[in-house]
Design a protein around this motif. Sequence first.
Motif, PDB file in Angstrom:
ATOM      1  N   GLY A  68       0.593  -1.259  -0.156  1.00 43.61           N
ATOM      2  CA  GLY A  68       0.009   0.002   0.069  1.00 43.61           C
ATOM      3  C   GLY A  68       0.844   1.201   0.001  1.00 43.61           C
ATOM      4  O   GLY A  68       1.858   1.337  -0.760  1.00 43.61           O
ATOM      5  N   ASP A  69       0.498   2.255   0.889  1.00 42.01           N
ATOM      6  CA  ASP A  69       1.127   3.343   0.862  1.00 42.01           C
ATOM      7  C   ASP A  69       2.151   3.213   2.380  1.00 42.01           C
ATOM      8  O   ASP A  69       1.409   3.111   3.353  1.00 42.01           O
ATOM      9  CB  ASP A  69       0.318   4.790   1.217  1.00 42.01           C
ATOM     10  N   ILE A  72       0.694   5.386   5.593  1.00 41.88           N
ATOM     11  CA  ILE A  72      -0.447   5.120   6.085  1.00 41.88           C
ATOM     12  C   ILE A  72      -0.516   3.706   6.749  1.00 41.88           C
ATOM     13  O   ILE A  72      -0.583   2.584   6.061  1.00 41.88           O
ATOM     14  CB  ILE A  72      -1.613   5.053   4.790  1.00 41.88           C
ATOM     15  N   SER A 108      -2.900   3.226  -1.329  1.00 42.91           N
ATOM     16  CA  SER A 108      -3.449   2.540  -0.080  1.00 42.91           C
ATOM     17  C   SER A 108      -4.684   1.629  -0.614  1.00 42.91           C
ATOM     18  O   SER A 108      -5.343   1.636  -1.493  1.00 42.91           O
ATOM     19  CB  SER A 108      -4.028   3.530   0.878  1.00 42.91           C
ATOM     20  N   THR A 127     -10.097   7.219   8.065  1.00 44.69           N
ATOM     21  CA  THR A 127      -9.667   5.891   8.331  1.00 44.69           C
ATOM     22  C   THR A 127      -9.440   5.804   9.977  1.00 44.69           C
ATOM     23  O   THR A 127      -9.009   6.681  10.572  1.00 44.69           O
ATOM     24  CB  THR A 127      -8.136   5.485   7.650  1.00 44.69           C
ATOM     25  N   TYR A 157      -8.713  -0.463   8.849  1.00 38.59           N
ATOM     26  CA  TYR A 157      -7.786  -1.137   8.743  1.00 38.59           C
ATOM     27  C   TYR A 157      -7.591  -2.222  10.033  1.00 38.59           C
ATOM     28  O   TYR A 157      -8.028  -1.792  11.022  1.00 38.59           O
ATOM     29  CB  TYR A 157      -6.371  -0.323   8.761  1.00 38.59           C
TER      30      TYR A 157
END
Length: 245
Positions: A68-69, A72, A108, A127, A157
């Motif tokens: 992902g990123d 993050i 992400s 998030t 998440y």
Amino acid sequence: MDLVAPRAIEAINLSTDLVAYGLYLDLLGSVCEGKNRHDLPLGEEIGRARLALNLAAQGKTTALVSSGDIGIYAMATLVFELLDQQLSGKEDSPQWLEVDIEVVPGISAMQAGAAKIGAMLGHDFCTISLSDLLTPWQTIEKRLHACGQGDFVVSFYNPRSKKRDWQINTARDILLQYRPHSTPVLLGRQLTREDESVTITTLDKLHSDDVDMFTLVSVGNSESRHIINNDKQWVYTPRGYSKKL
């Protein structure tokens, strides 16, 4: 691989050493050929960050890789936390302060999932990580209520693990206090990977049995729409343009 940012591929190509959880390097495939791989298992995040900083301080061009990123819920913040600890005298690694650091953004899971089903993140969103390993549950619960009161689209998440199976159901119950039972929900498992699966359900039907540690859960706000056209279905969150249409 087609969703890996070109700048990230370039950074890996320029590196001599790669530090990551081994699965992430396996997913990159041939891009990692000829590189010195430093695979550390899950749970060794601090070790990965320390190793990457030490390798870089030794003059090696090092890529610390996350999925992902990296900024993050990932490794970039831990690198800067270690640098902060060094600056405050709680670490004894002055060589870290000489390292030239570049954070390369990626895509992400919340972005990849939203794109799969339309435009779920079309209006204000947030998030929340449901893992209470590092954040007290009381803090997470406060944020859940704030999310509900603010009517944010929310991407969860770390919704569930083998030892944590109740948090996602509790999050659902809190959000049901603020938005309709029919609110669309995205379950995106293994997003962007070969065994990817995407499911659209509703908030009242969201259950931990349908979620695991590889699943992203995104919940629409009170205005998010689930539209179906023959065999195609989409979820989008309007921004208010209907007043001008």
